[in-house]
Design a protein around this motif. Structure first.
Motif, PDB file in Angstrom:
ATOM      1  N   ALA A 208      28.384  92.878   5.579  1.00 40.94           N
ATOM      2  CA  ALA A 208      29.336  92.429   6.597  1.00 40.94           C
ATOM      3  C   ALA A 208      28.646  92.292   7.955  1.00 40.94           C
ATOM      4  N   ALA A 209      27.739  93.208   8.262  1.00 45.79           N
ATOM      5  CA  ALA A 209      27.017  93.136   9.544  1.00 45.79           C
ATOM      6  C   ALA A 209      26.153  91.881   9.603  1.00 45.79           C
ATOM      7  N   GLU A 210      25.484  91.552   8.511  1.00 45.61           N
ATOM      8  CA  GLU A 210      24.687  90.322   8.476  1.00 45.61           C
ATOM      9  C   GLU A 210      25.587  89.097   8.595  1.00 45.61           C
ATOM     10  N   MET A 211      26.771  89.148   7.981  1.00 41.34           N
ATOM     11  CA  MET A 211      27.713  88.037   8.091  1.00 41.34           C
ATOM     12  C   MET A 211      28.063  87.782   9.555  1.00 41.34           C
ATOM     13  N   LYS A 212      28.356  88.850  10.278  1.00 49.42           N
ATOM     14  CA  LYS A 212      28.702  88.697  11.693  1.00 49.42           C
ATOM     15  C   LYS A 212      27.529  88.145  12.490  1.00 49.42           C
ATOM     16  N   ALA A 213      26.328  88.566  12.172  1.00 47.02           N
ATOM     17  CA  ALA A 213      25.135  88.056  12.858  1.00 47.02           C
ATOM     18  C   ALA A 213      24.936  86.567  12.572  1.00 47.02           C
ATOM     19  N   ARG A 214      25.148  86.152  11.335  1.00 47.31           N
ATOM     20  CA  ARG A 214      24.997  84.732  10.981  1.00 47.31           C
ATOM     21  C   ARG A 214      26.079  83.897  11.662  1.00 47.31           C
ATOM     22  N   LEU A 215      27.276  84.438  11.767  1.00 43.29           N
ATOM     23  CA  LEU A 215      28.345  83.716  12.447  1.00 43.29           C
ATOM     24  C   LEU A 215      28.031  83.535  13.927  1.00 43.29           C
ATOM     25  N   ALA A 216      27.354  84.516  14.515  1.00 43.35           N
ATOM     26  CA  ALA A 216      26.974  84.412  15.929  1.00 43.35           C
ATOM     27  C   ALA A 216      25.950  83.297  16.154  1.00 43.35           C
ATOM     28  N   GLU A 217      25.254  82.906  15.110  1.00 45.05           N
ATOM     29  CA  GLU A 217      24.256  81.828  15.198  1.00 45.05           C
ATOM     30  C   GLU A 217      24.912  80.454  15.190  1.00 45.05           C
ATOM     31  N   GLY A 218      26.184  80.387  14.844  1.00 45.87           N
ATOM     32  CA  GLY A 218      26.899  79.114  14.808  1.00 45.87           C
ATOM     33  C   GLY A 218      27.870  79.082  13.650  1.00 45.87           C
TER      34      GLY A 218
END
Length: 92
Positions: A33-43
């Motif tokens: 889930a943390a990686e998901m949020k980081a990827r979403l922050a990329e666009g």
């Protein structure tokens, strides 16, 4: 097309990457889930494929974060096992 795949199985990620890339899409993987949020922050992605296992601790919270970050993205939820899955309401 940019597709975010939230999946904790490397073999599944590799299979989806090969299939999506062959169709001209770009896969962005997140295993937690943390990686998901980081990827979403990329666009914002155009589509999201979410295995429930990596977000099982807070399915509703993860889906809410996903919808806030990418409200227009097509969303597909998957799971390999119904055991232990938390229900998700239409409001999520």
């Amino acid at each position: 097309m940019r597709v975010l795949v939230v999946e904790d199985d490397a073999d599944v990620i590799n299979l989806l990457d090969a299939a999506l890339e062959a169709r001209g899409a770009s896969l962005v993987a997140a295993r937690t889930a943390a990686e998901m949020k980081a990827r979403l922050a990329e666009g914002a992605p155009d589509a999201v494929l979410v295995d429930l296992s990596p977000i099982a601790d807070d399915i509703a919270g993860a889906l809410s974060a996903l919808r806030r970050a990418a409200p227009e993205a097509a969303l597909v939820l998957i799971t390999g096992s119904a055991a232990g899955s938390a229900p998700v309401t239409a409001d999520d």
